[in-house]
Design a protein around this motif. Structure first.
Motif, PDB file in Angstrom:
ATOM      1  N   ASP A  79      22.533 -22.278 -20.815  1.00 61.01           N
ATOM      2  CA  ASP A  79      22.290 -20.881 -21.183  1.00 61.01           C
ATOM      3  C   ASP A  79      23.556 -20.035 -21.138  1.00 61.01           C
ATOM      4  O   ASP A  79      23.680 -19.053 -21.889  1.00 61.01           O
ATOM      5  N   TRP A  80      24.491 -20.372 -20.249  1.00 61.07           N
ATOM      6  CA  TRP A  80      25.756 -19.632 -20.231  1.00 61.07           C
ATOM      7  C   TRP A  80      26.471 -19.741 -21.576  1.00 61.07           C
ATOM      8  O   TRP A  80      26.932 -18.735 -22.133  1.00 61.07           O
ATOM      9  N   THR A  93      22.285  -9.105 -25.475  1.00 57.13           N
ATOM     10  CA  THR A  93      22.321  -9.940 -24.270  1.00 57.13           C
ATOM     11  C   THR A  93      22.759  -9.090 -23.083  1.00 57.13           C
ATOM     12  O   THR A  93      23.109  -7.915 -23.220  1.00 57.13           O
ATOM     13  N   ARG A  94      22.794  -9.711 -21.911  1.00 56.26           N
ATOM     14  CA  ARG A  94      23.266  -9.051 -20.697  1.00 56.26           C
ATOM     15  C   ARG A  94      24.785  -9.181 -20.527  1.00 56.26           C
ATOM     16  O   ARG A  94      25.333  -8.868 -19.459  1.00 56.26           O
ATOM     17  N   ASN A 144      21.612 -19.767 -12.883  1.00 54.19           N
ATOM     18  CA  ASN A 144      21.278 -19.390 -14.248  1.00 54.19           C
ATOM     19  C   ASN A 144      21.656 -17.922 -14.485  1.00 54.19           C
ATOM     20  O   ASN A 144      21.525 -17.092 -13.587  1.00 54.19           O
ATOM     21  N   PRO A 145      22.147 -17.572 -15.683  1.00 53.70           N
ATOM     22  CA  PRO A 145      22.576 -16.188 -15.929  1.00 53.70           C
ATOM     23  C   PRO A 145      21.472 -15.145 -15.744  1.00 53.70           C
ATOM     24  O   PRO A 145      21.764 -13.972 -15.495  1.00 53.70           O
ATOM     25  N   VAL A 172      28.919 -10.458 -17.016  1.00 54.98           N
ATOM     26  CA  VAL A 172      27.475 -10.700 -17.080  1.00 54.98           C
ATOM     27  C   VAL A 172      26.822  -9.862 -15.989  1.00 54.98           C
ATOM     28  O   VAL A 172      27.290  -9.843 -14.844  1.00 54.98           O
ATOM     29  N   HIS A 173      25.726  -9.172 -16.348  1.00 52.06           N
ATOM     30  CA  HIS A 173      25.191  -8.107 -15.503  1.00 52.06           C
ATOM     31  C   HIS A 173      23.762  -8.398 -15.057  1.00 52.06           C
ATOM     32  O   HIS A 173      22.898  -8.682 -15.896  1.00 52.06           O
ATOM     33  N   PRO A 174      23.495  -8.317 -13.754  1.00 46.37           N
ATOM     34  CA  PRO A 174      22.156  -8.627 -13.255  1.00 46.37           C
ATOM     35  C   PRO A 174      21.116  -7.582 -13.648  1.00 46.37           C
ATOM     36  O   PRO A 174      19.934  -7.899 -13.798  1.00 46.37           O
TER      37      PRO A 174
END
Length: 251
Positions: A79-80, A93-94, A144-145, A172-174
């Motif tokens: 997924d990354w 996307t994030r 996982n992202p 990449v942002h939670p």
């Protein structure tokens, strides 16, 4: 986050060509200085709970995987890598796009349509964000992202020529709806009145559409810009007759 305005073309180009950060750094150019650092999926209309929004985000990526599989030369392995590819082709996307090349960021901060660049309208101020010394991971990261709990900087393998040509990296942002801000960020505002000259100087340095967007679409964009610029230079778009202006706008 501290903010500065770079007021002259000489200082802008010195920043982009001579800037040496203390540590590793990434840059992000935005066409409008009022644009904040919010991932694209966080700008979609809200559908309720955070869990529902994560499910929508996962659904978007699953759909992209199914429809993109036959078009990719190197298939992403997790997924990354899929998020990296999807982000570069416009899927919400994030991720936020960054680059390790400040000239590339400057290109995106000044990349109005060619019609806007060579019109007499006032251009908005742009901005280049500088991020220093964040937390780096790669596609082998064990989480996982969609499960991360802190903002990370992600360096993707070269699975797309766009990633390579743009010297691309990502954050990449939670919580994609939250504005990204940290003391390790600095914002440099690029005045709108400098953008035309900046784009001209970037073209001399070969920071052009055909390199930023490799492939037929980039070639076509680069030819349009080149022909448009030469037409304006030779015939004076700002002072030309009404008929000539109509012809130039049609290019």
């Amino acid at each position: 986050m501290e903010t500065y305005t770079i007021k002259t073309i000489e200082k802008v180009m010195a920043f982009a060509t001579n800037f040496v950060p203390q540590n590793q750094s990434s840059f992000r150019g935005v066409i409008n200085s009022k644009f904040d650092l919010t991932p694209s999926v966080g700008r979609l209309p809200s559908i309720g709970s955070p869990q529902l929004e994560i499910e929508r985000e996962k659904f978007l990526l699953r759909e992209f995987k199914m429809k993109a599989a036959m078009h990719v030369n190197i298939k992403p392995e997790n997924d990354w890598e899929w998020l990296s590819l999807a982000q570069h082709y416009g899927l919400p996307t994030r991720l936020l796009d960054w680059t390790t090349n400040p000239l590339t960021a400057l290109y995106f901060a000044t990349n109005h349509s060619i019609e806007e660049l060579y019109s007499d309208e006032q251009l908005t101020d742009g901005a280049v964000y500088l991020l220093i010394s964040h937390i780096y991971i790669d596609a082998s990261y064990h989480i996982n992202p969609f499960d991360i709990e802190e903002t990370l900087e992600f360096h993707s393998p070269i699975i797309s020529d766009r990633v390579q040509n743009q010297s691309g990296s990502f954050t990449v942002h939670p919580n994609p709806r939250e504005l990204f801000n940290t003391e390790k960020l600095t914002k440099f505002i690029i005045p709108g009145e400098l953008k035309r000259e900046i784009q001209s100087r970037l073209s001399i340095l070969n920071v052009v559409e055909s390199n930023i967007y490799p492939g037929l679409d980039g070639i076509a964009k680069a030819l349009k810009v080149k022909y448009y610029r030469e037409t304006v230079t030779n015939f004076g778009a700002f002072d030309s007759s009404h008929y000539a202006k109509k012809q130039i706008k049609g290019l």
